[in-house]
Design an enzyme around this catalytic site. Structure first.
Site, PDB file in Angstrom:
ATOM      1  N   ASP A   8       0.887  -1.172   0.000  1.00 46.10           N
ATOM      2  CA  ASP A   8       0.000   0.000   0.000  1.00 46.10           C
ATOM      3  C   ASP A   8       0.919   1.213   0.000  1.00 46.10           C
ATOM      4  O   ASP A   8       1.505   1.555   1.018  1.00 46.10           O
ATOM      5  CB  ASP A   8      -0.887  -0.034   1.256  1.00 46.10           C
ATOM      6  CG  ASP A   8      -1.651   1.274   1.480  1.00 46.10           C
ATOM      7  OD1 ASP A   8      -1.639   2.140   0.581  1.00 46.10           O
ATOM      8  OD2 ASP A   8      -2.262   1.417   2.558  1.00 46.10           O
ATOM      9  N   LYS A  74       2.648  11.146  -3.918  1.00 46.48           N
ATOM     10  CA  LYS A  74       1.613  10.395  -4.636  1.00 46.48           C
ATOM     11  C   LYS A  74       0.709  11.343  -5.440  1.00 46.48           C
ATOM     12  O   LYS A  74       0.191  10.977  -6.486  1.00 46.48           O
ATOM     13  CB  LYS A  74       0.795   9.605  -3.625  1.00 46.48           C
ATOM     14  CG  LYS A  74      -0.183   8.618  -4.230  1.00 46.48           C
ATOM     15  CD  LYS A  74      -0.720   7.712  -3.134  1.00 46.48           C
ATOM     16  CE  LYS A  74      -1.780   6.763  -3.635  1.00 46.48           C
ATOM     17  NZ  LYS A  74      -2.218   5.866  -2.555  1.00 46.48           N
ATOM     18  N   GLU A 153      -7.251   0.457  -4.626  1.00 48.68           N
ATOM     19  CA  GLU A 153      -7.268   0.408  -3.161  1.00 48.68           C
ATOM     20  C   GLU A 153      -8.600  -0.102  -2.595  1.00 48.68           C
ATOM     21  O   GLU A 153      -8.600  -0.965  -1.713  1.00 48.68           O
ATOM     22  CB  GLU A 153      -6.911   1.788  -2.582  1.00 48.68           C
ATOM     23  CG  GLU A 153      -5.432   2.077  -2.720  1.00 48.68           C
ATOM     24  CD  GLU A 153      -5.055   3.539  -2.590  1.00 48.68           C
ATOM     25  OE1 GLU A 153      -5.892   4.353  -2.174  1.00 48.68           O
ATOM     26  OE2 GLU A 153      -3.897   3.870  -2.925  1.00 48.68           O
ATOM     27  N   ASP A 175     -12.582   5.876   2.664  1.00 48.62           N
ATOM     28  CA  ASP A 175     -11.140   5.933   2.936  1.00 48.62           C
ATOM     29  C   ASP A 175     -10.717   7.353   3.285  1.00 48.62           C
ATOM     30  O   ASP A 175     -10.622   8.218   2.407  1.00 48.62           O
ATOM     31  CB  ASP A 175     -10.383   5.410   1.693  1.00 48.62           C
ATOM     32  CG  ASP A 175      -8.864   5.368   1.910  1.00 48.62           C
ATOM     33  OD1 ASP A 175      -8.369   5.928   2.910  1.00 48.62           O
ATOM     34  OD2 ASP A 175      -8.178   4.764   1.062  1.00 48.62           O
TER      35      ASP A 175
END
Ligand code: ADP
Ligand code: MG
Length: 512
Positions: A8, A74, A153, A175
């Site tokens: 992850d 990211k 994800e 999330d």
């Protein structure tokens, strides 16, 4: 045969997981003995050479030397214009920074497992387009990993929570991480993880809760005589650090003390959970709004949602759980650590991929794997720009719809717009809006036609989309004779040559 790991690669924290011989997944400890590794790179310089530090040490140095630190990389993935220049004037792309983090994670996994690791599944947000997925894959390759698959994800979270076994379910993945909020509504049917809708706020996460708390603390300090606390740049790092710690404390206790030295004076600030929740109401409301929108747009009712999965460290905060349960009208199961679920799902997928590749896994593991099926679907529609025969206007004509199974092959028929047309310009688009303004051109090719066709002659355009997210285009005439073909070279991604150069660059770095 070494094990395949699941990674992850998070905006703020990353984690690595593996499935052992008995079919149990575990999160691997990193070199610092922690399960989570901050996705932070600090560039040290020795003898004119860069020696990046990754993880908690880098995070701890971030407040003191922000100019030598890269965080939240990211967010920059797939942006070819983004750069970080180190003190030694070495320039790094977002892929390279991610590769440095991944190298550290790979080394940590090898330490923990006592064997070499090469195969990995890396997760990405559901909204990542192909350029960002490819960038992630390339970062993995630069780090010396063989990237078996780039996995969504929310799909990983669903695998971790074990919802894949059921026949047909609607799953909501909520999330809330460190710097981003993502909500994804999925329909899981016979191993297909179809995204019904996904949205979020790329600038809403735990970080904002830290900031709100920092504001509250500084107001209290000012009430005790301190001046200009919130605007003091030298204090900002320390304040943020303490705020995050206090925030975590308030997840489990209903009041906490924060001790801070400021301009030679010691402050003891008391904060209650109630105060914290009041100061962050608007943030929680924002997540609720986005959530409602996704559900409404997908035409799904709250009562149709079979599972709500909590992902991301920030969902540990009690008000998040409470608010969600209010909307849902029932309690939510918290069976997995929210900051570990994605990595665990990636490890499950990594094992499935190994099995597919014919690698040996234990009997227990193959038994478990036999019950799981995951199909990849396209994250975005792909099409071409065509001229509408009715209006004469340019439109985006979708060839492969969003959520189509991968690999896939779709053909659409078009026709020439004039007699004796000499060539056809194929512009490959990404996105499902009919208006070309709202889609991205990801590739283009001019193909010659025989030149003696009547107006309205058939052109068949075929898109092949493979598991690696490469798009291959073939054009045939009405008798299926091949006119031309090409692979879409994505401008946003590195070419093979540059990838090789970057791989060498990362390999030669000493990373701690
Ligand atoms: P990412 O955004 O990288 O996916 P995570 O899912 O690991 O990150 O979430 C990190 C965020 O979770 C950070 O903002 C961190 O402060 C927050 N967090 C972690 N544990 C807790 C906790 N116990 N209470 C409140 N927030 C937490
Ligand atoms: Mg995350």
């Amino acid at each position: 045969m070494s094990k395949a790991i699941g990674i992850d690669l998070g905006t703020t924290y990353s984690a690595v997981s593996v499935m052992n011989e008995t079919g149990k997944t575990e999160i691997l400890d990193n070199q610092d003995g922690d399960k989570l590794t901050p996705s932070v790179v600090f560039f040290q310089s020795f003898d004119g050479k860069d020696e990046p530090l990754v993880g908690i040490q880098a995070k701890n140095l971030a407040a003191m030397q922000p100019e030598n630190v890269v965080q939240y990389v990211k967010r920059q993935m797939g942006d070819p214009n983004w750069r970080f220049d180190s003190l030694n004037d070495i320039s790094y792309s977002a892929e390279e920074i991610s590769a440095i983090i991944l190298r550290r994670l790979k080394d940590g996994a090898e330490n923990a497992l006592g064997e070499e690791v090469t195969d990995a599944v890396i997760t990405v947000p559901a909204y990542f387009d192909d350029a960002r997925r490819t960038a992630t894959k390339q970062a993995g390759e630069m780090a010396g990993l063989n990237v078996l698959r780039v996995l969504n994800e929310p799909t990983a979270a669903a695998l971790a929570y074990g919802v894949q076994n059921s026949k047909k379910e609607t799953v909501l993945v909520y999330d809330l991480g460190g710097g981003t909020f993502d909500v994804t509504l999925m329909k899981i049917e016979d191993g297909n993880f179809n995204v019904l809708g996904t949205d979020g706020d790329r600038n809403l996460g735990g970080f904002d809760f830290d900031n709100a708390l920092a504001m509250l603390i500084s107001e209290k300090m000012e009430a005790n005589g301190a001046k200009d606390v919130i605007i003091d740049p030298n204090f900002a790092g320390k304040l943020r650090e303490q705020s995050e710690a206090a925030k975590r404390a308030l997840t489990t206790v209903d009041k906490t003390n924060v001790f801070l030295d400021y301009n030679g004076k010691a402050y003891k600030i008391n904060i209650t959970r109630e105060e914290f929740e009041k100061a962050t109401t608007s943030l929680v409301e924002r997540t609720q709004e986005i959530l409602e929108d996704v559900i409404n747009e997908a035409g799904v009712d709250w009562s149709e949602i079979d599972h709500v999965l909590l992902v991301g460290g920030s969902t540990r905060m009690p008000m998040i759980q409470r608010t969600l349960e209010q909307s849902l009208g029932r309690t939510i199961q918290y069976s997995i650590n929210p900051d570990e679920a994605v990595a665990i799902g990636a490890a499950i997928q990594a094992t499935l991929e190994s099995l597919k590749n014919g690698d040996y896994v234990s009997e227990e593991v193959s038994k478990i794997a036999a019950q799981i099926k995951v199909s990849d679907v396209t994250s975005q529609a792909l099409g071409v720009i065509a001229t509408s025969s009715e209006t004469g206007k340019e439109i985006n004509s979708v060839i492969i719809p969003r959520n189509a199974k991968v690999p896939s092959k779709y053909t659409e028929l078009f026709s020439t717009s004039v007699a004796n047309q000499k060539s056809v310009n194929i512009q490959v688009t990404q996105g499902d809006d009919e208006d070309p303004v709202f889609v991205t051109i990801i590739g283009e090719c001019e193909l010659e036609l025989p030149g003696n066709w009547a107006k309205g002659s058939t052109i068949k355009i075929t898109f092949h989309y493979d598991i690696d997210q490469t798009v291959f285009v073939e054009v045939h005439d009405e008798y299926d004779k091949l006119i031309g073909q090409f692979e879409v070279e994505r401008a946003a991604n590195m070419n093979k040559q540059d990838l090789l150069i970057s791989s060498r660059k990362i390999k030669e770095l000493s990373i701690d």
